[in-house]
Write a protein that holds these residues in place. Structure first.
Motif, PDB file in Angstrom:
ATOM      1  N   GLU A  42       7.816 -26.998  18.888  1.00 28.73           N
ATOM      2  CA  GLU A  42       7.533 -25.828  18.011  1.00 28.73           C
ATOM      3  C   GLU A  42       8.115 -25.892  16.611  1.00 28.73           C
ATOM      4  OE1 GLU A  42       5.252 -23.457  18.649  1.00 28.73           O
ATOM      5  OE2 GLU A  42       4.897 -24.187  20.597  1.00 28.73           O
ATOM      6  N   ALA A  71      13.588 -26.015  18.861  1.00 25.70           N
ATOM      7  CA  ALA A  71      12.495 -25.952  18.306  1.00 25.70           C
ATOM      8  C   ALA A  71      11.759 -27.633  18.744  1.00 25.70           C
ATOM      9  CB  ALA A  71      12.500 -25.881  16.873  1.00 25.70           C
ATOM     10  N   SER A 120      10.766 -28.048  22.224  1.00 25.29           N
ATOM     11  CA  SER A 120       9.719 -27.533  22.802  1.00 25.29           C
ATOM     12  C   SER A 120       8.329 -27.872  22.064  1.00 25.29           C
ATOM     13  CB  SER A 120       9.741 -25.942  22.551  1.00 25.29           C
ATOM     14  OG  SER A 120       9.988 -25.598  21.373  1.00 25.29           O
ATOM     15  N   LYS A 128       7.043 -25.790  13.617  1.00 24.20           N
ATOM     16  CA  LYS A 128       6.781 -24.839  12.628  1.00 24.20           C
ATOM     17  C   LYS A 128       7.705 -23.443  12.568  1.00 24.20           C
ATOM     18  CE  LYS A 128       1.814 -25.745  11.772  1.00 24.20           C
ATOM     19  NZ  LYS A 128       0.610 -25.138  11.747  1.00 24.20           N
ATOM     20  N   GLN A 129       8.389 -23.509  13.714  1.00 25.23           N
ATOM     21  CA  GLN A 129       9.560 -22.251  13.788  1.00 25.23           C
ATOM     22  C   GLN A 129      10.591 -22.656  12.937  1.00 25.23           C
ATOM     23  OE1 GLN A 129      11.088 -21.813  17.863  1.00 25.23           O
ATOM     24  NE2 GLN A 129       8.832 -21.149  18.716  1.00 25.23           N
ATOM     25  N   ASN A 144       3.425 -31.584  12.395  1.00 26.67           N
ATOM     26  CA  ASN A 144       4.369 -30.437  12.544  1.00 26.67           C
ATOM     27  C   ASN A 144       4.273 -30.064  13.865  1.00 26.67           C
ATOM     28  OD1 ASN A 144       5.218 -30.391  10.024  1.00 26.67           O
ATOM     29  ND2 ASN A 144       3.669 -28.840   9.295  1.00 26.67           N
ATOM     30  N   GLY A 145       4.147 -31.121  15.067  1.00 28.90           N
ATOM     31  CA  GLY A 145       4.070 -30.901  16.431  1.00 28.90           C
ATOM     32  C   GLY A 145       3.005 -30.687  16.925  1.00 28.90           C
ATOM     33  N   GLU A 146       1.749 -30.707  16.149  1.00 27.36           N
ATOM     34  CA  GLU A 146       0.432 -30.364  16.891  1.00 27.36           C
ATOM     35  C   GLU A 146      -0.505 -31.653  16.636  1.00 27.36           C
ATOM     36  OE1 GLU A 146      -1.069 -27.121  14.834  1.00 27.36           O
ATOM     37  OE2 GLU A 146       0.366 -25.488  15.669  1.00 27.36           O
TER      38      GLU A 146
END
Length: 420
Positions: free
Chosen positions: A327, A322, A325, A329-330, A383-385
């Motif tokens: 991601e 996670a 990548s 939120k995973q 959160n990665g975004e």
């Protein structure tokens, strides 16, 4: 292949007494052996893994291991390998440390096996009941001062000074070997190479106190060195512990993943139970495709599974994937907390709040002006975004498990927001 041959191929033998005699003993008998672990902290660290895994290797070869917890010797302090006096702990602290270490060893050794199940002993059981006069008369008389001064563990401390307390440690450890020999038929002691003097002193005590001729043995493993010259088992955050509360399974997994290419094959031999043939194949893969880090991944998998569990390994792999990548939120809250255990954490109240205000409150940006510039420049990630809306409000949807939010500023600066 016998156990000694396997250990030699792995580079796990530094010294041993009476090589031929020990090989025959291991071939002809179910040998009881022991290794000591002094409770100097509430957890073992990865430096303890080699001797602990040595006990497991002997158990898998059909022999009976004793994990000796130094509840007694831990009150004194081993001078071996140290340049100064160890800080002494009180009895309650040592007892607590001893219990924690026993629990960790139970994850590595099989205490339930019928034929050669591992045994845990605590030397406080016999050392704690000794009287001073009894100890000096019956045990101390067998140790000449010149003999003790010649041992490396003492020699290395003479220049800076060694207390009488630590000077007696060798005698106490020798008493352990004698006691286990008499009561458990223990004929082999193993330990790190810095324990050679203590081990051979114990063998001598057994011979001096036995009416018949006896055969006891000692074996040491090499101290682990790293190719870059830095101390094994240390990171920027300190020691790598076996306790998941002190070093999370994800951090533990990542430590092994980041092993230097020059060390990884050696560590596979030291720390895993993979066959030499399989390790040789991994060496070829390292040579052919070093960028894939196949041996490193295998090392991390084997050790995380052994020390923690299959579940902890799967979790560490999920976190790693996670984060790689982006991601985030995973991940669930527990995984998020584990993956970002070592980044700055900011505790905040659960309320909808403008992103600009949150960045300042969390010391992520130095001022509201800087916060607005960071957002407009695309330097802020939630959160990665990436988030570039100056009017954005942090709300419940941004809180994973309604508690955690990861803010990234720039390429590498992460912050964990913990909403209470």
């Amino acid at each position: 292949m016998n156990i000694i041959q396997d250990l030699e191929m792995r580079g796990l033998i530094q010294q041993m007494t009476d090589e031929e005699g020990l090989k025959k003993h291991l071939q002809d008998d179910i040998v009881t052996l022991y290794c000591g672990f002094d409770p100097t902290a509430d957890s073992l660290h990865i430096g303890h893994l080699v001797p602990a895994l040595m006990l497991k290797r002997f158990q898998q070869a059909g022999h009976r291991p004793i994990a000796l917890i130094g509840g007694g010797t831990g009150m004194i302090g081993d001078p071996s390998g140290r340049s100064s006096e160890r800080q002494l702990n009180d009895s309650e602290t040592v007892e607590y440390f001893s219990d924690r270490i026993k629990q960790q060893l139970a994850k590595i050794l099989d205490f339930e096996k019928e034929a050669n199940g591992a045994v845990a002993r605590n030397n406080a059981e016999w050392l704690g009941s000794l009287t001073l006069i009894e100890f000096l008369r019956d045990t101390g008389k067998h140790f000449g001062v010149n003999y003790m001064l010649a041992k490396d563990s003492v020699q290395s401390r003479l220049e800076n000074g060694i207390s009488f307390t630590e000077f007696t440690y060798m005698i106490l450890q020798s008493y352990d070997f004698m006691n286990l020999f008499q009561k458990e038929n223990c004929s082999l002691q193993i330990g790190g190479s810095d324990q050679w003097g203590n081990i051979t002193a114990g063998m001598e005590l057994i011979r001096r106190t036995s009416e018949d001729e006896v055969k006891v043995f000692g074996l040491t493993v090499p101290l682990i060195t790293k190719a870059d010259g830095t101390k094994f088992g240390k990171t920027a955050g300190g020691a790598v512990w076996l306790d998941p509360e002190k070093t999370t399974p994800y951090q533990f997994y990542q430590f092994w993943i980041n092993t230097d290419d020059r060390d990884v094959i050696k560590f596979l031999k030291y720390f895993t139970f993979l066959s030499i043939e399989e390790i040789d194949q991994l060496a070829v893969q390292l040579e052919e495709a070093p960028e894939k880090r196949i041996p490193h991944i295998r090392l991390a998998e084997e050790l995380t599974k052994l020390v923690h569990s299959e579940e902890a390994l799967a979790q560490a792999q999920r976190i790693s994937q996670a984060l790689f990548s982006g991601e985030i939120k995973q991940l669930n809250g527990a995984e998020l907390k584990q993956g970002f255990n070592d980044v700055p954490t900011v505790q905040l109240a659960k309320e909808t709040k403008p992103l600009v205000d949150l960045l300042v409150e969390g010391n992520i940006s130095s001022s509201k002006r800087q916060a607005r510039e960071d957002i407009q420049n695309g330097a802020i990630y939630i959160n990665g975004e990436r988030q570039q809306d100056l009017n954005y409000q942090i709300q419940e949807d941004d809180r994973i498990d309604n508690q955690y939010t990861i803010v990234r500023r720039g390429k590498k600066k992460y912050f964990l927001l913990d909403f209470q």
